[in-house]
Design an enzyme around this catalytic site. Sequence first.
Site, PDB file in Angstrom:
ATOM      1  N   PHE A 149       6.726 -12.293   3.449  1.00 36.31           N
ATOM      2  CA  PHE A 149       6.216 -11.049   2.865  1.00 36.31           C
ATOM      3  C   PHE A 149       4.997 -11.274   1.976  1.00 36.31           C
ATOM      4  O   PHE A 149       4.228 -10.351   1.740  1.00 36.31           O
ATOM      5  CB  PHE A 149       7.325 -10.373   2.018  1.00 36.31           C
ATOM      6  CG  PHE A 149       7.473 -10.951   0.636  1.00 36.31           C
ATOM      7  CD1 PHE A 149       6.663 -10.504  -0.401  1.00 36.31           C
ATOM      8  CD2 PHE A 149       8.373 -11.973   0.363  1.00 36.31           C
ATOM      9  CE1 PHE A 149       6.755 -11.051  -1.679  1.00 36.31           C
ATOM     10  CE2 PHE A 149       8.478 -12.525  -0.892  1.00 36.31           C
ATOM     11  CZ  PHE A 149       7.668 -12.059  -1.922  1.00 36.31           C
ATOM     12  N   LYS A 173       6.212 -11.799  14.557  1.00 35.35           N
ATOM     13  CA  LYS A 173       7.371 -11.157  13.915  1.00 35.35           C
ATOM     14  C   LYS A 173       7.089 -11.210  12.418  1.00 35.35           C
ATOM     15  O   LYS A 173       7.383 -12.189  11.743  1.00 35.35           O
ATOM     16  CB  LYS A 173       8.656 -11.920  14.275  1.00 35.35           C
ATOM     17  CG  LYS A 173       9.954 -11.132  14.206  1.00 35.35           C
ATOM     18  CD  LYS A 173      10.236 -10.462  12.887  1.00 35.35           C
ATOM     19  CE  LYS A 173      10.728 -11.397  11.810  1.00 35.35           C
ATOM     20  NZ  LYS A 173      10.777 -10.739  10.467  1.00 35.35           N
ATOM     21  N   GLU A 176       9.758  -7.947   7.324  1.00 32.51           N
ATOM     22  CA  GLU A 176      10.202  -6.541   7.350  1.00 32.51           C
ATOM     23  C   GLU A 176       9.933  -5.840   6.018  1.00 32.51           C
ATOM     24  O   GLU A 176      10.087  -4.638   5.906  1.00 32.51           O
ATOM     25  CB  GLU A 176      11.693  -6.455   7.732  1.00 32.51           C
ATOM     26  CG  GLU A 176      12.675  -7.147   6.803  1.00 32.51           C
ATOM     27  CD  GLU A 176      12.867  -8.634   7.117  1.00 32.51           C
ATOM     28  OE1 GLU A 176      11.869  -9.351   7.382  1.00 32.51           O
ATOM     29  OE2 GLU A 176      14.031  -9.093   7.050  1.00 32.51           O
ATOM     30  N   ARG A 177       9.503  -6.615   4.988  1.00 32.06           N
ATOM     31  CA  ARG A 177       9.238  -5.988   3.677  1.00 32.06           C
ATOM     32  C   ARG A 177       7.900  -5.245   3.662  1.00 32.06           C
ATOM     33  O   ARG A 177       7.755  -4.257   2.969  1.00 32.06           O
ATOM     34  CB  ARG A 177       9.181  -7.041   2.581  1.00 32.06           C
ATOM     35  CG  ARG A 177      10.312  -8.016   2.624  1.00 32.06           C
ATOM     36  CD  ARG A 177      11.168  -7.948   1.380  1.00 32.06           C
ATOM     37  NE  ARG A 177      12.251  -8.900   1.501  1.00 32.06           N
ATOM     38  CZ  ARG A 177      13.425  -8.634   2.092  1.00 32.06           C
ATOM     39  NH1 ARG A 177      13.672  -7.454   2.605  1.00 32.06           N
ATOM     40  NH2 ARG A 177      14.354  -9.566   2.182  1.00 32.06           N
ATOM     41  N   SER A 226      10.828 -19.230   3.382  1.00 28.20           N
ATOM     42  CA  SER A 226      11.594 -20.064   2.447  1.00 28.20           C
ATOM     43  C   SER A 226      12.169 -21.289   3.166  1.00 28.20           C
ATOM     44  O   SER A 226      12.362 -21.275   4.386  1.00 28.20           O
ATOM     45  CB  SER A 226      12.709 -19.231   1.833  1.00 28.20           C
ATOM     46  OG  SER A 226      13.537 -18.735   2.864  1.00 28.20           O
ATOM     47  N   CYS A 281       3.117 -19.382  -2.534  1.00 29.39           N
ATOM     48  CA  CYS A 281       3.682 -20.712  -2.282  1.00 29.39           C
ATOM     49  C   CYS A 281       2.827 -21.784  -2.946  1.00 29.39           C
ATOM     50  O   CYS A 281       3.264 -22.918  -3.077  1.00 29.39           O
ATOM     51  CB  CYS A 281       3.786 -20.970  -0.795  1.00 29.39           C
ATOM     52  SG  CYS A 281       2.190 -21.168  -0.025  1.00 29.39           S
TER      53      CYS A 281
HETATM   54  P1  NAD Z   1      11.958 -15.625   3.990  1.00 33.91           P
HETATM   55  O1  NAD Z   1      12.334 -17.004   4.399  1.00 33.91           O
HETATM   56  O2  NAD Z   1      13.011 -14.763   3.394  1.00 33.91           O
HETATM   57  O3  NAD Z   1      11.418 -14.806   5.264  1.00 33.91           O
HETATM   58  C1  NAD Z   1      10.408 -15.321   6.098  1.00 33.91           C
HETATM   59  C2  NAD Z   1      10.598 -14.768   7.506  1.00 33.91           C
HETATM   60  O4  NAD Z   1      11.871 -15.198   8.001  1.00 33.91           O
HETATM   61  C3  NAD Z   1      10.584 -13.242   7.576  1.00 33.91           C
HETATM   62  O5  NAD Z   1       9.861 -12.841   8.714  1.00 33.91           O
HETATM   63  C4  NAD Z   1      12.055 -12.882   7.690  1.00 33.91           C
HETATM   64  O6  NAD Z   1      12.275 -11.704   8.428  1.00 33.91           O
HETATM   65  C5  NAD Z   1      12.660 -14.074   8.404  1.00 33.91           C
HETATM   66  N1  NAD Z   1      14.054 -14.333   8.004  1.00 33.91           N
HETATM   67  C6  NAD Z   1      14.625 -14.080   6.791  1.00 33.91           C
HETATM   68  N2  NAD Z   1      15.909 -14.442   6.794  1.00 33.91           N
HETATM   69  C7  NAD Z   1      16.175 -14.927   8.029  1.00 33.91           C
HETATM   70  C8  NAD Z   1      17.347 -15.481   8.645  1.00 33.91           C
HETATM   71  N3  NAD Z   1      18.501 -15.581   7.989  1.00 33.91           N
HETATM   72  N4  NAD Z   1      17.262 -15.898   9.926  1.00 33.91           N
HETATM   73  C9  NAD Z   1      16.110 -15.797  10.603  1.00 33.91           C
HETATM   74  N5  NAD Z   1      14.964 -15.291  10.070  1.00 33.91           N
HETATM   75  C10 NAD Z   1      14.997 -14.863   8.804  1.00 33.91           C
HETATM   76  O7  NAD Z   1      10.683 -15.760   3.037  1.00 33.91           O
HETATM   77  P2  NAD Z   1       9.968 -14.613   2.197  1.00 33.91           P
HETATM   78  O8  NAD Z   1      10.842 -14.226   1.056  1.00 33.91           O
HETATM   79  O9  NAD Z   1       9.460 -13.565   3.091  1.00 33.91           O
HETATM   80  O10 NAD Z   1       8.676 -15.416   1.655  1.00 33.91           O
HETATM   81  C11 NAD Z   1       8.684 -16.203   0.497  1.00 33.91           C
HETATM   82  C12 NAD Z   1       8.871 -17.674   0.809  1.00 33.91           C
HETATM   83  O11 NAD Z   1       7.857 -18.112   1.692  1.00 33.91           O
HETATM   84  C13 NAD Z   1       8.755 -18.556  -0.426  1.00 33.91           C
HETATM   85  O12 NAD Z   1       9.750 -19.535  -0.361  1.00 33.91           O
HETATM   86  C14 NAD Z   1       7.367 -19.173  -0.298  1.00 33.91           C
HETATM   87  O13 NAD Z   1       7.204 -20.393  -0.955  1.00 33.91           O
HETATM   88  C15 NAD Z   1       7.276 -19.332   1.176  1.00 33.91           C
HETATM   89  N6  NAD Z   1       5.903 -19.458   1.618  1.00 33.91           N
HETATM   90  C16 NAD Z   1       5.490 -20.681   2.049  1.00 33.91           C
HETATM   91  C17 NAD Z   1       4.181 -20.869   2.455  1.00 33.91           C
HETATM   92  C18 NAD Z   1       3.729 -22.209   2.957  1.00 33.91           C
HETATM   93  O14 NAD Z   1       2.692 -22.264   3.621  1.00 33.91           O
HETATM   94  N7  NAD Z   1       4.439 -23.284   2.675  1.00 33.91           N
HETATM   95  C19 NAD Z   1       3.277 -19.803   2.411  1.00 33.91           C
HETATM   96  C20 NAD Z   1       3.735 -18.562   1.963  1.00 33.91           C
HETATM   97  C21 NAD Z   1       5.058 -18.408   1.570  1.00 33.91           C
END
Ligand code: NAD
Length: 499
Positions: A149, A173, A176-177, A226, A281
């Site tokens: 998000f 994909k 969804e937020r 994450s 991140c």
């Molecule tokens: P998230 O992991 O909750 O969601 C990321 C994606 O995974 C979304 O599209 C979501 O729909 C999907 N998802 C969520 N739960 C899932 C599940 N149980 N099974 C399958 N898919 C699922 O992350 P977020 O809250 O959207 O974003 C924040 C996180 O992203 C932080 O941890 C941040 O550090 C990280 N991030 C990392 C980078 C990098 O390049 N390392 C860059 C930006 C953000």
Amino acid sequence: MEEIGHWIDGKRVAGKSGRFADVMNPATGEVQAKVALASQAELDAAVASAAAAQVKWGATNPQRRARVLMKFVDLLNRDMDKLAEALSREHGKTLPDAKGDVQRGLEVVEFCIGAPQMLKGEYTDSAGPGIDMYSMRQPIGVAAGITPFNFPAMIPMWKLAPAIACGNAFILKPSERDPSVPLMLAELLQEAGLPDGVLQVVNGDKEAVDAILDNDTIGAVGFVGSTPIAAYIYERGCANGKRVQCFGGAKNHMIVMPDADMDQAADALVGAGYGAAGERCMAISVAVPVGDETADRLIEKLVPKIEKLKVGPYTAGNDVDYGPVVTAAAKANIERLVQSGIDQGAELVVDGRGFSLQGYENGFFLGPHLFDRATKDMDIYRTEIFGPVLTTVRAQTYEEALGLAMDHEYGNGTAIFTRDGDTARDFASRVNVGMVGINVPIPVPLAYHTFGGWKKSAFGDLNQHGPDAFRFYTRTKTVTARWPSGIKEGGEFSIPVME
Ligand code: NAD
């Protein structure tokens, strides 16, 4: 209420699963739209049609594909304000920050316009008698990207631009937020000339993600989000024989040496710690001053700067330093972690608890927090908080400070503030973290370098954007060719060796 669907075969289509998620306005706490959550059948249908579109797109010459991206850049610039507004409304970040989100994605698109150069293979003339050898970079076919998000414009563009430039079809994909901007990007790409079906945007949750991971047609999956989800996607995608790269969470340390310019270091920490409400991140979430005297000077400079931060909705314009966090659940989690810091004995020197904004009492706003004298065992140090909370861990020596960054399970970014070239060089060379800043707090590489963390911040062996993106979204094929005039009579039964 607005229902946000998917982008399939060049059109916005409604979801068919009957399942939806709320899209919040983080500034007001109200539900502003519903986003459809795709079923496995919807995802599979999108992939089948992407695969059909890819055949022609993959055979289109790279220069023509690049021209679509060139036009896309123009359209992104034309619609910058509209994109930023839609982004801020769903994410909550300030408008200048939202424009930065679009801009940093746009720069990757610009880099990908160089695809004809990047996709050139290698060639050896006369590798043997009458034999030439060459390699080609061919598209994977259908690739997919699952994005977080916190950068709803930039990270989708990190994924889709190189994938498409390399001749793949792409299934995005998004989170969804904040689903609106990815759909707007798809519309702009269509206007730029991308054939229908080459990019499909499928909104959804775990069901759509699992469908991507289990779909046999998809050859490569890129994920950002994450760490627990990154680990899950990496394992399931690899088990299904796909090429997978997953980028996860972070806990970025900034080391402040006694010889650092303390005003510069404090300014850098405030921007890198609290910008975008800490939801980056590459945010700095841990400050490590070396020596108590450095720590005291740093805290003295930090406190008034942090207390002056202006928190508010994006509609307040340039008067706001950062906005709300993304959901009520994110806010509650950050508050729980702040409480754990207090309970476990860290010193809360700027207390942002109980923050409330007149007229926006239901928004997900948080005041800025600063902890001092935290220790390695505390949850506020070990966990990614992803909120406006900066934690100070005091080190007595440079080696101890380096050891903190080295021992942490995350290794996305880190920085050192010092005037001493030897120390900076030693740090950059020894630290086991993927991106390093020297007097630069958020060392996000530009589009033509690659981006990626180490340790639990990344899974897989290639980085995002830069030259690695062209490696990730292509397969190399090597051809050895001999024409009849070079063929000797009689069969060859031993392993061929060049004469
Ligand atoms: P998230 O992991 O909750 O969601 C990321 C994606 O995974 C979304 O599209 C979501 O729909 C999907 N998802 C969520 N739960 C899932 C599940 N149980 N099974 C399958 N898919 C699922 O992350 P977020 O809250 O959207 O974003 C924040 C996180 O992203 C932080 O941890 C941040 O550090 C990280 N991030 C990392 C980078 C990098 O390049 N390392 C860059 C930006 C953000």
